[in-house]
Write a protein that holds these residues in place. Structure first.
Motif, mmCIF file in Angstrom:
data_model
loop_
_atom_site.group_PDB
_atom_site.id
_atom_site.type_symbol
_atom_site.label_atom_id
_atom_site.label_comp_id
_atom_site.label_asym_id
_atom_site.label_seq_id
_atom_site.Cartn_x
_atom_site.Cartn_y
_atom_site.Cartn_z
ATOM 1 N N GLN A 124 0.809 -1.218 0.000
ATOM 2 C CA GLN A 124 0.000 0.000 0.000
ATOM 3 C C GLN A 124 0.844 1.272 0.000
ATOM 4 N N TYR A 125 2.104 1.178 -0.402
ATOM 5 C CA TYR A 125 2.997 2.332 -0.351
ATOM 6 C C TYR A 125 2.468 3.529 -1.132
ATOM 7 N N PHE A 126 1.725 3.250 -2.202
ATOM 8 C CA PHE A 126 1.309 4.315 -3.103
ATOM 9 C C PHE A 126 0.374 5.318 -2.433
ATOM 10 N N PHE A 127 -0.305 4.904 -1.376
ATOM 11 C CA PHE A 127 -1.247 5.795 -0.690
ATOM 12 C C PHE A 127 -0.554 6.694 0.337
ATOM 13 N N ASP A 128 0.702 6.444 0.614
ATOM 14 C CA ASP A 128 1.396 7.160 1.675
ATOM 15 C C ASP A 128 1.918 8.506 1.173
ATOM 16 N N GLU A 129 1.605 9.580 1.912
ATOM 17 C CA GLU A 129 2.004 10.920 1.503
ATOM 18 C C GLU A 129 3.514 11.110 1.586
ATOM 19 N N GLU A 130 4.147 10.495 2.576
ATOM 20 C CA GLU A 130 5.598 10.630 2.701
ATOM 21 C C GLU A 130 6.301 9.928 1.545
ATOM 22 N N TRP A 131 5.768 8.775 1.134
ATOM 23 C CA TRP A 131 6.361 8.112 -0.031
ATOM 24 C C TRP A 131 6.203 8.984 -1.271
ATOM 25 N N ALA A 132 5.037 9.587 -1.431
ATOM 26 C CA ALA A 132 4.808 10.456 -2.583
ATOM 27 C C ALA A 132 5.805 11.616 -2.586
ATOM 28 N N ARG A 133 6.090 12.160 -1.399
ATOM 29 C CA ARG A 133 7.050 13.259 -1.305
ATOM 30 C C ARG A 133 8.449 12.784 -1.701
ATOM 31 N N HIS B 31 0.484 14.804 -10.572
ATOM 32 C CA HIS B 31 0.214 14.097 -9.323
ATOM 33 C C HIS B 31 -1.283 13.903 -9.101
ATOM 34 N N ARG B 32 -2.098 14.860 -9.531
ATOM 35 C CA ARG B 32 -3.556 14.710 -9.379
ATOM 36 C C ARG B 32 -4.042 13.467 -10.103
ATOM 37 N N TYR B 33 -3.539 13.263 -11.307
ATOM 38 C CA TYR B 33 -3.956 12.098 -12.082
ATOM 39 C C TYR B 33 -3.462 10.806 -11.437
ATOM 40 N N ARG B 34 -2.220 10.819 -10.943
ATOM 41 C CA ARG B 34 -1.703 9.623 -10.286
ATOM 42 C C ARG B 34 -2.525 9.295 -9.040
ATOM 43 N N ARG B 35 -2.910 10.325 -8.298
ATOM 44 C CA ARG B 35 -3.680 10.106 -7.072
ATOM 45 C C ARG B 35 -5.054 9.520 -7.399
ATOM 46 N N MET B 36 -5.692 10.016 -8.448
ATOM 47 C CA MET B 36 -6.988 9.486 -8.854
ATOM 48 C C MET B 36 -6.870 8.024 -9.253
ATOM 49 N N SER B 37 -5.814 7.697 -9.971
ATOM 50 C CA SER B 37 -5.616 6.325 -10.408
ATOM 51 C C SER B 37 -5.425 5.384 -9.225
ATOM 52 N N SER B 38 -4.691 5.852 -8.207
ATOM 53 C CA SER B 38 -4.385 4.993 -7.059
ATOM 54 C C SER B 38 -5.626 4.575 -6.295
ATOM 55 N N GLN B 39 -6.684 5.364 -6.390
ATOM 56 C CA GLN B 39 -7.904 5.049 -5.662
ATOM 57 C C GLN B 39 -8.620 3.819 -6.232
ATOM 58 N N PHE B 40 -8.303 3.468 -7.483
ATOM 59 C CA PHE B 40 -9.026 2.371 -8.136
ATOM 60 C C PHE B 40 -8.112 1.225 -8.564
ATOM 61 N N ARG B 41 -6.824 1.429 -8.453
ATOM 62 C CA ARG B 41 -5.884 0.415 -8.911
ATOM 63 C C ARG B 41 -5.825 -0.750 -7.926
ATOM 64 N N LYS B 42 -5.809 -1.962 -8.429
ATOM 65 C CA LYS B 42 -5.734 -3.155 -7.585
ATOM 66 C C LYS B 42 -4.290 -3.534 -7.275
ATOM 67 N N LYS B 43 -3.392 -3.237 -8.189
ATOM 68 C CA LYS B 43 -1.988 -3.532 -7.970
ATOM 69 C C LYS B 43 -1.153 -2.548 -8.785
ATOM 70 N N TRP B 44 0.120 -2.440 -8.428
ATOM 71 C CA TRP B 44 1.005 -1.503 -9.084
ATOM 72 C C TRP B 44 2.152 -2.239 -9.749
ATOM 73 N N ARG B 45 2.629 -1.673 -10.843
ATOM 74 C CA ARG B 45 3.792 -2.271 -11.484
ATOM 75 C C ARG B 45 5.015 -2.041 -10.588
ATOM 76 N N PRO B 46 6.057 -2.847 -10.745
ATOM 77 C CA PRO B 46 7.221 -2.764 -9.854
ATOM 78 C C PRO B 46 8.036 -1.495 -10.092
ATOM 79 N N LYS B 47 7.583 -0.396 -9.512
ATOM 80 C CA LYS B 47 8.250 0.879 -9.739
ATOM 81 C C LYS B 47 9.657 0.917 -9.168
ATOM 82 N N ASP B 48 9.894 0.160 -8.095
ATOM 83 C CA ASP B 48 11.235 0.167 -7.524
ATOM 84 C C ASP B 48 12.254 -0.316 -8.542
ATOM 85 N N VAL B 49 11.869 -1.311 -9.346
ATOM 86 C CA VAL B 49 12.757 -1.811 -10.385
ATOM 87 C C VAL B 49 12.958 -0.752 -11.456
ATOM 88 N N GLU B 50 11.880 -0.110 -11.893
ATOM 89 C CA GLU B 50 11.974 0.944 -12.898
ATOM 90 C C GLU B 50 12.869 2.082 -12.422
#
Length: 229
Positions: free
Chosen positions: A130-139, A169-188
């Motif tokens: 659930q890292y994507f929902f965290d404000e500190e991670w976003a920062r 960021h607004r678009y990313r935040r909207m997407s996160s509300q409905f996304r079931k899983k995220w691609r491996p961004k750490d690798v990217e």
């Protein structure tokens, strides 16, 4: 008569409200297209009408708020067309800023990239799925991306780039509300980091693909929230 001290205090208050409203818009607390009624805003932010108006004018200049003439202000709407246009411009700006940074960056630049990636990666590991929902991670995510381009040597380019990043960021935040899983961004992110430090031209294509895949995901998961225009 207004004193210098009083004026400075008013400017500080307006700046504070501007930042708070800006954060609420970017995080979708204030939703796209929402009417910004002065009475409700005054109660929410506990400031005067004049301070609110000043903050709204600043946000309008950043394209986060739109003026509706006599009807007041509203949060800027979102659309597929705006998202695609925003992405195309971001790609142009980011590629150039990264190209210049790879050309001009020194050891301190490399160290900053590595440090910002480490902080972001460690927090992501602690947060789990659930890292994507965290404000500190976003920062920290924003800090990492800025570290890649901060050696470009152009304050104007960096300012434009940050404005575009925040709007996205607004678009990313909207997407996160409905996304079931995220691609491996750490690798990217790690692949982009390695290519940038190696001064490889591949880094430019990698950052472009990173942005465009994010846009594709936003369209897939949140496209139903906004119209085509």
């Amino acid at each position: 008569m207004e004193t210098t001290k009083t004026k400075a205090k008013g400017e500080t208050r307006a700046g504070d409200v501007h930042l708070r409203m800006r954060d609420d818009i970017l995080s979708c607390v204030l939703k796209p297209g929402e009417k910004l009624r002065f009475e409700a805003l005054r109660d929410r932010y506990e400031v005067s009408f004049s301070t609110l108006r000043e903050a709204l004018v600043r946000l309008s200049a950043e394209n986060l708020v739109v003026s509706e003439g006599q009807r007041g202000f509203a949060v800027a709407p979102v659309s597929l067309a705006d998202l695609q246009d925003l992405t195309n411009v971001r790609v142009l700006v980011e590629r150039e800023a990264l190209r210049l940074s790879m050309q001009l960056g020194d050891d301190a630049w490399e160290a900053d990239i590595l440090a910002s990636y480490h902080r972001m990666d460690r927090l992501q590991a602690r947060l789990g799925a659930q890292y994507f929902f965290d404000e500190e991670w976003a920062r920290l995510h924003g800090v990492f991306h800025r570290s890649l381009v901060c050696a470009c040597g152009s304050p104007v380019l960096l300012e434009l780039r940050q404005t575009l990043f925040d709007r996205a960021h607004r678009y990313r935040r909207m997407s996160s509300q409905f996304r079931k899983k995220w691609r491996p961004k750490d690798v990217e992110h790690k692949v982009i980091l390695d290519a940038a430090i190696a001064r490889s031209p591949k880094a430019l294509d990698l950052i472009e693909r990173h942005f465009r895949e994010t846009t594709e995901n936003v369209t897939e998961f949140a496209g139903h929230l906004f119209g085509p225009q």
